[in-house]
Design an enzyme around this catalytic site. Sequence first.
Site, short mmCIF file in Angstrom:
data_model
loop_
_atom_site.label_atom_id
_atom_site.label_comp_id
_atom_site.label_asym_id
_atom_site.label_seq_id
_atom_site.Cartn_x
_atom_site.Cartn_y
_atom_site.Cartn_z
N HIS A 1 0.88 -1.18 0.00
CA HIS A 1 0.00 0.00 0.00
C HIS A 1 0.91 1.22 0.00
O HIS A 1 2.14 1.10 -0.03
CB HIS A 1 -0.94 -0.03 1.22
CG HIS A 1 -0.25 -0.30 2.52
ND1 HIS A 1 0.62 0.61 3.10
CD2 HIS A 1 -0.25 -1.38 3.34
CE1 HIS A 1 1.08 0.10 4.23
NE2 HIS A 1 0.59 -1.11 4.39
N HIS B 1 4.07 1.36 2.13
CA HIS B 1 5.27 0.68 1.63
C HIS B 1 5.99 1.55 0.60
O HIS B 1 7.23 1.58 0.55
CB HIS B 1 4.91 -0.67 0.98
CG HIS B 1 4.37 -1.69 1.94
ND1 HIS B 1 3.06 -2.09 1.94
CD2 HIS B 1 4.98 -2.40 2.92
CE1 HIS B 1 2.87 -3.00 2.88
NE2 HIS B 1 4.02 -3.21 3.49
N GLN C 1 7.19 -16.06 11.57
CA GLN C 1 6.72 -15.01 12.48
C GLN C 1 5.22 -15.10 12.76
O GLN C 1 4.67 -14.24 13.44
CB GLN C 1 7.10 -13.62 11.95
CG GLN C 1 6.38 -13.17 10.70
CD GLN C 1 7.00 -11.89 10.13
OE1 GLN C 1 8.09 -11.88 9.59
NE2 GLN C 1 6.28 -10.79 10.29
N GLU D 1 7.61 3.13 11.36
CA GLU D 1 7.38 3.24 12.81
C GLU D 1 6.05 2.60 13.20
O GLU D 1 5.77 2.43 14.38
CB GLU D 1 7.37 4.71 13.23
CG GLU D 1 8.76 5.29 13.32
CD GLU D 1 8.77 6.70 13.87
OE1 GLU D 1 7.70 7.34 13.92
OE2 GLU D 1 9.86 7.16 14.23
N SER E 1 -1.43 -3.69 5.67
CA SER E 1 -1.95 -4.69 4.73
C SER E 1 -3.18 -5.38 5.31
O SER E 1 -4.03 -5.88 4.58
CB SER E 1 -0.87 -5.74 4.43
OG SER E 1 0.28 -5.10 3.94
N ARG E 2 -3.26 -5.43 6.65
CA ARG E 2 -4.38 -6.13 7.29
C ARG E 2 -5.67 -5.29 7.29
O ARG E 2 -6.73 -5.83 7.59
CB ARG E 2 -4.02 -6.55 8.71
CG ARG E 2 -2.98 -7.68 8.73
CD ARG E 2 -2.76 -8.24 10.13
NE ARG E 2 -2.00 -9.47 10.12
CZ ARG E 2 -0.68 -9.55 10.36
NH1 ARG E 2 0.02 -8.46 10.61
NH2 ARG E 2 -0.07 -10.72 10.33
O1 PAF Z 1 6.84 -5.70 8.85
C1 PAF Z 1 6.79 -6.68 8.07
O2 PAF Z 1 6.16 -6.63 7.01
C2 PAF Z 1 7.55 -7.95 8.42
O3 PAF Z 1 7.54 -8.16 9.80
C3 PAF Z 1 8.99 -7.97 7.86
C4 PAF Z 1 9.82 -6.86 8.47
C5 PAF Z 1 8.95 -7.83 6.35
C6 PAF Z 1 9.66 -9.31 8.21
O4 PAF Z 1 8.98 -10.38 7.65
#
Ligand code: PAF
Length: 282
Positions: free
Chosen positions: A37, A40, A64, A152, A190-191
């Site tokens: 979006h 980014h 993650q 941030e 993104s969510r």
């Molecule tokens: O913030 C994110 O999108 C993710 O945590 C990252 C930094 C790309 C790591 O997978």
Amino acid sequence: MTEIAVVETVASLRAAVAGWHAAGEKVALVPTMGALHSGHIALVKEGQKHARRTVVSIFVNPTQFAPHEDFKKYPRTFDTDRAMLEEAGTDAIFFPPVEAMYPPGYATRVLLLGPAAAGLEDRFRPTHFEGVATVCCKLFTQSRADYAVFGEKDYQQLKVVTRMADDLDLGIEIVPLATIREADGLAMSSRNRYLSIEERERAPVLHRAMQALATRIRNRDDLFRAVSEAQSEIVSAGFELDYLEARHAESLAPVTSLADGPIRLLLAARLGGTRLIDNIAV
Ligand code: PAF
């Protein structure tokens, strides 16, 4: 507009970066999980201020996500992402398959203390930062980029990754960028696309409540009472609140008054099935 290079292997990523370095050009990496979006794209633009070349990694990192989280349904929108990055003038996309990042036999994780154990996101997602730090450590050493740009919006993540890059002498400078918001204050994420129309209308309550809380703290209201009333306001608006806390902006340690500052307010709340996080400076 020149067609953007999409590289899928560490060897081809390294070859591209080595070529740029040999020409005396600096390289900025923007790590993402795709579903891009405007936030980014702002990270890419920030990277372009620091370095002649930018690489965006797109990798939905399985380590993650906890088993009950949204790894499978996380939006994957590669064609749109590529078009946005081409438009933004990104030099390359690193788009590795899972096997390139975690091949059979892969057995290493980064162990974190300090900001990763602040009792914020880590309280609700105990394995999350280990996965983030591990993939970021790999992306930094794979790319050998000079800079990595982080928003941030994921404030604790920014502190964790900055600490790790320093502690492990990874030779990369972490560049922070202020959160990009929608016109009504909702932090871009993104969510956000998981939100229903009604939830999307309600979501800016979070930013408004944090702004009002920041004003009260700046005006030297009792910090404990102000935080607790803001928490109640968010719950009354229909959110399930994981946390809303005032922390030291650098160490993320708890604070009791403005005198302990600089203060950062951080929150995570669920609206329907969507978990939103945000933070602001006081
Ligand atoms: O913030 C994110 O999108 C993710 O945590 C990252 C930094 C790309 C790591 O997978």
